[in-house]
Write an enzyme that holds these catalytic residues in place. Structure first.
Site, PDB file in Angstrom:
ATOM      1  N   ASP A 169      85.269  33.089  33.163  1.00  0.00           N
ATOM      2  CA  ASP A 169      86.703  33.118  33.894  1.00  0.00           C
ATOM      3  C   ASP A 169      87.302  34.527  33.587  1.00  0.00           C
ATOM      4  OD1 ASP A 169      86.558  30.607  34.367  1.00  0.00           O
ATOM      5  OD2 ASP A 169      87.894  29.789  32.816  1.00  0.00           O
ATOM      6  N   CYS A 224      88.518  28.217  36.169  1.00  0.00           N
ATOM      7  CA  CYS A 224      88.664  26.566  36.221  1.00  0.00           C
ATOM      8  C   CYS A 224      90.253  26.330  36.316  1.00  0.00           C
ATOM      9  CB  CYS A 224      88.070  25.819  34.872  1.00  0.00           C
ATOM     10  SG  CYS A 224      88.994  26.350  33.321  1.00  0.00           S
ATOM     11  N   CYS A 281      90.679  27.963  27.178  1.00  0.00           N
ATOM     12  CA  CYS A 281      91.083  28.714  28.480  1.00  0.00           C
ATOM     13  C   CYS A 281      92.741  29.173  28.309  1.00  0.00           C
ATOM     14  CB  CYS A 281      91.453  27.598  29.745  1.00  0.00           C
ATOM     15  SG  CYS A 281      89.797  26.794  30.057  1.00  0.00           S
ATOM     16  N   CYS A 323      82.671  31.494  29.595  1.00  0.00           N
ATOM     17  CA  CYS A 323      82.566  30.618  30.802  1.00  0.00           C
ATOM     18  C   CYS A 323      82.821  31.532  32.281  1.00  0.00           C
ATOM     19  CB  CYS A 323      83.676  29.560  30.911  1.00  0.00           C
ATOM     20  SG  CYS A 323      85.434  30.051  30.979  1.00  0.00           S
TER      21      CYS A 323
END
Lengths: 147, 381
Positions: free
Chosen positions: A54, A77, A121, A52
């Site tokens: 990140d 995020c 995450c 993603c």
């Protein structure tokens, strides 16, 4: 995808968000944001999540085999920011042995849950901490081999 | 709550709701039934169809009622491809279409069609020269959106219509983001097929149409009864059709005036964002755009985090961010415009609408300034 159940943490009123109150609190007021100075830093970790985009940077300062200071910066995020913050509170003051055993489940538990698609995450912080711990080992070894 | 996501969907206009409730309560007959209740429903349907045709400038027989913009796009692409398979196997579209078109093209490719996805320039406008050069004797369909849903950038559909007409290639325009927003009549577009969707202009979900101009070859994708002139089988969602007709009538009536109001609000919003937040960029700002849309890149921060920050302040905006949808790449539209992956991830879309007032945008500028400053203190990049 896992569904959030409505609990005291997530009463389902106010903005209807898929996050717990604790997670939102860490997102709005993340703990230990910042960088440690060169002299303070005993270990540094930089990890990215290719799925993603990140990214997280994490610094630790160690004294008597304990994490005395910890700091992070994150691009990502809400899940990435909140789990990074939560991870630092779990690691702060712990022995290195204890810090090595922190898992993503510990982070999720502290936050009172996380939406299923955000589980990945929570690994970001844990991986950054492992990287920082490994970096510290390497720095020690380098020092030992240097005359 | 401040709603700035009108390109996703719009609230139902009270007059539309009223018309639909009357229809649901009183005209619940099946328009295909041979008795008085059926006749009554059929008359309501014919009237609604006539009003849709009148609003956009086509014949009632050219309106094919569908369940969604996605279905209208599917019918246009698959319907023409099947009808003209004997003539050729090449479809031309752009790289920034809605997934309803792009993923349908992927599916047609698996069925043996060849698809050219024409690139866009950094402002998000399709490369006309490349499009023209891609056309061959085998090309059986050109499909280009009127305005992009993420950036609001208008595509040069008039010029493309010209190219299509010269080669007698059917031309489909996905006008889901422009019908009701821009004052235009279908004859101006000169497209054989046009998709539109009611919930983008204060009508209901589940009500959309594909306008199929006389003479455009099309084979149905839903087969069954002879509904919609044999081009789309299935008992009609009459209340939806009535809602679509009413919403379209209202939207077309004040499209010019509302367009001017929204353009002024949007331009002012962008000017103030540019002066309050360092290093931001407005995507497609140099191109012609629909009046209500603004796509902004905030380097160094993640779009989804901005959205949550605004949501906590009572403001609804959106993005095509990777992390929220599990997609491997953020916004294919911005990526095609040459925006880096990380900047695409840090972009949000603000889409204004009928309920938007100056005060709402004052609060939005403040909330965005605060949120972005806070996230930039946290960011690692």
């Amino acid at each position: 995808m896992e569904r959030e159940t409505r609990t005291e943490e997530n009463p389902g009123h106010g903005p209807t968000l898929p996050y717990t109150k604790t997670l939102l609190e860490h997102f709005v007021n993340p703990r230990n944001v910042g960088e440690l100075s060169e002299e303070e830093t005993d270990g540094f970790g930089l990890v990215g999540d290719p799925s993603c985009g990140d990214q997280m940077k994490l610094w630790i300062s160690v004294s008597d085999e304990r994490i005395e200071k910890i700091a992070f910066k994150s691009f990502g995020c809400p899940g990435a920011i909140a789990t990074s913050s939560a991870l630092t509170t779990l690691a702060e003051g712990r022995t290195l042995e204890e810090a090595r055993r922190i898992t993503d489940d510990d982070v999720i538990e502290l936050l009172g849950g996380i939406p299923g698609h955000k589980r990945h995450c929570s690994l970001l912080g844990v991986r950054a901490l492992q990287a920082a711990l490994e970096d510290r080992e390497q720095r020690l070894q380098q020092k030992a081999t240097q005359p | 709550m401040i709603y700035l996501d009108h390109n996703a969907t719009t609230p139902l206009h009270p007059q539309v709701l009223e018309a639909m409730v009357t229809c649901l309560q009183e005209h619940w007959g099946n328009p295909s039934s041979p008795h008085s209740l059926g006749n009554q429903a059929r008359m309501v349907m014919q009237e609604a169809r006539a009003r849709i045709a009148e609003s956009v400038g086509c014949e009632p027989s050219e309106v094919v009622f569908c369940s969604s913009g996605t279905e209208a796009d599917n019918l246009a692409l698959r319907g023409v491809a099947r009808a003209l398979r004997a003539r050729g196997n090449h479809i031309v579209t752009t790289a920034i279409e809605h997934h309803a078109v792009l993923h349908t093209c992927d599916a047609l490719q698996e069925e043996g069609f060849r698809v050219t996805r024409v690139p866009v320039d950094p402002q998000g406008v399709v490369d006309l020269k490349a499009l023209n050069q891609s056309l061959t004797d085998q090309t059986i369909l050109i499909s280009v959106m009127h305005a992009n849903n993420e950036t609001g950038v208008l595509q040069p559909v008039e010029e493309i219509a010209e190219m299509a007409a010269r080669r007698e290639i059917p031309f489909h325009v996905d006008a889901v983001q422009t019908v009701g927003k821009l004052p235009f009549r279908l004859p101006d577009l000169r497209a054989g097929l046009v998709s539109l969707s009611a919930h983008k202009f204060y009508g209901p979900r589940g009500a959309a149409a594909l306008i199929v101009r006389e003479g455009t070859p099309l084979r149905p994708i839903l087969t069954g009864g002879s509904h919609e002139h044999g081009q789309r089988a299935g008992t009609e969602n009459l209340a939806g059709l009535v809602g679509l007709a009413k919403a379209l009538e209202l939207a077309v009536q004040d499209a010019s005036e509302e367009g001017r109001r929204l353009t002024a609000l949007r331009d002012d919003l962008e000017a103030r964002l540019l002066s309050s937040i360092p290093e931001i960029r407005i995507n497609g700002a140099q191109a012609r755009r629909v009046p209500n849309t603004s796509n902004v890149t905030f380097p160094g921060v993640d779009g989804e985090s901005i959205i949550l920050g605004l949501d906590l302040a009572g403001i609804c905006v959106s993005t095509g961010s990777a992390c929220s949808t599990g997609e491997p790449e953020p916004s294919h539209v911005l990526r095609e415009m040459g925006v880096s992956r990380r900047d695409a991830q840090g972009s949000i879309r603000l889409s204004l609408g009928r309920g938007t007032r100056q005060e709402d945008l004052d609060l939005t500028v403040k909330a965005l300034t605060d949120t972005v400053a806070r996230l930039r203190r946290i960011t690692s990049v």
